[in-house]
Design an enzyme around this catalytic site. Structure first.
Site, PDB file in Angstrom:
ATOM      1  N   SER A  19       7.599  -5.366   2.447  1.00 27.51           N
ATOM      2  CA  SER A  19       7.970  -3.991   3.177  1.00 27.51           C
ATOM      3  C   SER A  19       7.034  -3.686   3.892  1.00 27.51           C
ATOM      4  O   SER A  19       5.704  -3.586   3.764  1.00 27.51           O
ATOM      5  CB  SER A  19       8.516  -2.954   2.258  1.00 27.51           C
ATOM      6  N   ASP A  20       7.149  -2.976   5.111  1.00 28.65           N
ATOM      7  CA  ASP A  20       6.309  -2.258   6.048  1.00 28.65           C
ATOM      8  C   ASP A  20       6.043  -1.130   4.820  1.00 28.65           C
ATOM      9  O   ASP A  20       6.866  -0.550   3.887  1.00 28.65           O
ATOM     10  CB  ASP A  20       6.895  -1.653   7.124  1.00 28.65           C
ATOM     11  N   TRP A  21       4.878  -0.360   5.012  1.00 29.69           N
ATOM     12  CA  TRP A  21       4.276   0.514   4.175  1.00 29.69           C
ATOM     13  C   TRP A  21       5.355   1.873   4.150  1.00 29.69           C
ATOM     14  O   TRP A  21       5.218   2.673   5.279  1.00 29.69           O
ATOM     15  CB  TRP A  21       2.747   1.032   4.454  1.00 29.69           C
ATOM     16  N   ALA A  48       8.626   1.586   3.784  1.00 26.72           N
ATOM     17  CA  ALA A  48       9.773   1.144   4.325  1.00 26.72           C
ATOM     18  C   ALA A  48      10.804   0.771   3.366  1.00 26.72           C
ATOM     19  O   ALA A  48      12.016   0.383   3.787  1.00 26.72           O
ATOM     20  CB  ALA A  48       9.615   0.109   5.252  1.00 26.72           C
TER      21      ALA A  48
END
Length: 745
Positions: A247-249, A251
């Site tokens: 995941s993006d941070w 997200a």
């Protein structure tokens, strides 16, 4: 799709693996078999923001020798570190159009990551692709074109992973603006998704990228990191991706849905923007498995994907210990720059695009006097790293802002580099290093030639700079750059404009000034900015950069930022030059454009396929043996494997017809037959950069893959080669066709 996901995607049935893939996958399986559920969950869950030395960290498993995995930004150098190189941005690498140089940049970035014990370098970037000219993070990627972006992704990944560092292709998928990025739904139709936004990720997957980062936005109504459709159906099944999705941070938005939806690693593990209680994995994932909501086989699949990449890149054998400390830069690791300033300077230099050069105003030839004007000519007086994550626009612009930045070990500004050259040449300099128009005009009056420096900045949406919340508020130069140029040009001296910019700006005001004789598009050059610029200004190296996007005459010619819950992507397939071509809009400077101090000629077009060969010359027509119809080969990394078969070869001879050595980028564009559904008039499908001495000729060779001649058939859910006549255009830009021909399928 969960059942399909739990099939052994990482095992047999895929072709063209890294040599170590099968062995790495087997080793991952053996290691996995001895782990407890809690250990497995520790491998897939970040330990929390600022809870480890890197921006992302996982729990170690000593019993199998598995360390706390270190994940670190970023796409132009290592964030939160000292003693590292601040490379030119991705968009500058893209504007070189140089495959070898892009790969060497990636390798140098990988070497620095390895030197600090970073396991996963969060790079490169294919999303945003750049459909919106004002998009804040376009500069982190390579081009507003899926083909050029895809080739640059592949070469960068090859470079990074060649030294044993895991690359991460991001952001998957549809994150085209910063406004509302964490809530907006990118509603993308199937064909556009495949032909534009997925295209460069396919090249990344074919290159065996270790990880893919899912983005903040929703895709067709579902959060990207929770989406079974984009992560399982498209990425892992259709494209045969066998790495892991992280995941993006911040997200991730669920425990069960994200796990069953194909997410394999959550970062940073705790939510740093919301109150406690939004930790979705860790103990919550363990509980979901024990409650039967997430099959343990799904967790095994996550872990196996992650461990297999660790083994495949030999990170279990003598990999350096992590020495970076993102939260205390004074306690950071060793200096890992080596000689990388040389590759940084070369990328910066070869990415400079010469847009205008009346009466051979450039290169400079020991001018008697020269005025250097504008705040963009100097380093921020408070220092190049004065603003966290480069979140200001003071002094010369060499990178945008946000998580995709790095600290400058130094920044060579234009005025310093030009001053050294001027001293050697006996040139008198007059300087005005603010944007004060009166002071600038006074400096211009004291010199035979004036050089004005202006810029335009953007970045990630968590920082707002001068009212720009990531995305730009317009496409004008910052700090009254148009007015500064007008004031200097009005003095009456030949005026050279140098522009550092994250993307297109509208140049009509500048071009209207009679005394503006040259425009140098210097992009985002990184730490060697001034040195690279001097190389080109003085003709030590011929300018050879080409635009990786279109510069319009009006901002209304581009798709716009959407301030709504949904972005319907109404422009369809028609972004950047595809839009200009389809709507018959005249650009100011077209995609692929760039001038030179020499001239080049093109001749001898030749088109061949596997079973038929055409003749030489202009207007060649080739009745080929290429099979029309859908791709039918086995699936593997990147999808149907026959899509990567070379089905035709196009060659042309390029000659340096001028008086100085220089490089030309020969570009190949394909037009699909009338039997295909509505499609852009032309699409980039090949490029070759050739360095030529005066009078020298070399052959440009373009190998066309089956996918290059295909469109995505929504009904069949496959790539299809249409029957009929394909137009072939070889030239110096998207609108400068020197040779044309036809492939008949």
């Amino acid at each position: 799709m969960l059942g399909a996901l739990l099939l052994p995607l990482l095992a047999a049935g895929f072709t063209e693996a890294r040599d170590s893939w099968e062995r790495a996958n087997e080793r991952a399986g053996r290691a996995l078999s001895g782990l407890s559920l809690e250990q497995k969950v520790g491998i897939v869950t970040g330990v929390g923001w600022t809870k480890g030395p890197c921006v992302g960290n996982t729990s170690p498993v000593p019993s199998i020798g598995y360390p706390s995995l270190c994940l670190q930004d970023g796409p132009l150098g290592i964030r939160f570190a000292k003693g590292v190189t601040a490379f030119p941005a991705g968009i500058q690498a893209g504007s070189t159009w140089d495959i070898n140089l892009i790969r060497e940049r990636g390798k140098a970035m990988g070497e620095e990551a390895r030197g600090l014990g970073i396991h996963v370098l969060l790079a490169p970037v294919a999303g945003p692709l750049g459909k919106i000219a004002r998009g804040g993070r376009n500069w982190e990627g390579f081009a507003a074109d899926p083909y050029l972006s895809g080739i640059a992704m592949k070469e960068t990944i090859d470079g990074i992973q060649s030294v044993g560092v895991q690359a991460c292709a991001k952001h998957w998928i549809g994150n085209e603006q910063e406004l509302r990025r964490e809530t907006i739904s990118s509603d993308i139709k199937d064909r556009e998704l495949h032909e534009l936004y997925m295209w460069p990720f396919v090249d990344a997957i074919k290159a065996d990228v270790a990880s893919v980062m899912c983005s903040y936005n929703k895709v067709n109504g579902t959060w990207a990191c929770d989406s079974d459709d984009v992560n399982n159906r498209l990425l892992k099944n259709e494209l045969g991706y066998r790495g892991y999705v992280l995941s993006d941070w911040n997200a991730q938005h669920s425990t069960v849905q994200s796990a069953n939806g194909g997410l394999d690693m959550t970062m940073p593990g705790t939510d740093f923007n919301q109150p406690p209680g939004s930790i979705y994995w860790g103990p919550n994932l363990t509980a979901a498995v024990r409650a039967g909501e997430v099959p343990e086989a799904r967790v095994n699949d996550m872990v196996r994907r992650i461990l297999a990449q660790w083994y495949a890149l030999d990170q279990d054998r003598g990999y350096p210990a992590t020495t970076i400390n993102s939260w205390n830069l004074t306690a950071g690791g060793p200096d890992v720059q080596g000689n990388h300033k040389n590759i940084a300077r070369t990328v910066a230099r070869d990415g400079i695009v010469l847009l205008k050069n009346d009466n051979n105003a450039l290169p400079l030839k020991k001018p008697s006097s020269l005025a250097i004007i504008g705040e963009d000519a100097i380093v921020n007086p408070a220092g190049p790293n004065a603003c966290p994550d480069r979140g200001c626009n003071t002094g010369t612009l060499a990178m945008g802002w946000g998580s995709g930045t790095a600290d400058f070990p130094y920044l060579v500004d234009p005025v310093s580099a030009i001053s050294r050259r001027a001293a050697a040449d006996g040139t008198t300099l007059a300087t005005s290093t603010t944007n004060d128009q009166a002071a600038g005009a006074s400096a211009a009056a004291a010199a035979s030639t004036a050089m004005v420096f202006i810029n335009a900045d953007s970045g990630e949406g968590y920082i707002t700079v001068e009212g720009n919340a990531g995305d730009r508020i317009n496409l004008d130069p910052w700090h009254s750059g148009n007015e500064l140029v007008a004031a200097i040009a009005a003095v009456g001296k030949p005026t050279i404009v140098v522009i550092h910019s994250v993307g297109p700006i509208i140049l009509e005001s500048i071009l209207a000034q009679q005394n503006v004789v040259a425009i140098v598009w210097a992009g985002l050059p990184g730490q060697e900015s001034g040195n690279a610029l001097v190389d080109v200004l003085y003709g030590d190296v011929n300018p050879s950069g080409k635009l990786p996007y279109t510069i319009a005459k009006s901002e209304s010619d581009y798709p716009t930022i959407v301030d709504a819950p949904n972005d319907p992507f109404t422009e369809g397939l028609y972004i950047d030059y595809r839009r200009f071509d389809a709507l018959n809009i005249a650009p100011r400077y077209e995609f692929g454009f760039g001038m030179s101090y020499t001239t080049f000629g093109f001749k001898g077009l030749d088109i061949s396929s596997r079973s038929a060969r055409g003749g030489n010359g202009y207007g060649n027509r080739n009745s080929s043996g290429i099979a029309a119809g859908p791709a039918t080969g086995r699936r593997g990394p990147g999808g149907r494997q026959d899509l990567f078969d070379i089905v035709a070869t196009v060659t042309a001879t390029v000659t340096n017809t001028g008086r100085v050595q220089g490089a030309e980028v020969a570009q190949l564009y394909i037009s699909l037959p009338s039997s295909a559904p509505e499609t852009p008039p032309r699409q980039l499908r090949g490029f070759v950069k050739l360095n030529l001495r005066p009078g020298q000729s070399r052959k440009a060779t373009f190998e066309l893959r089956r996918r290059d001649l295909s469109f995505w058939d929504v009904a069949l859910q496959e790539w299809v080669v249409p029957r009929g006549n394909f137009g072939v255009q070889v030239g110096a830009s998207s609108r400068d066709a020197r040779l044309t021909g036809t492939i008949t399928v």
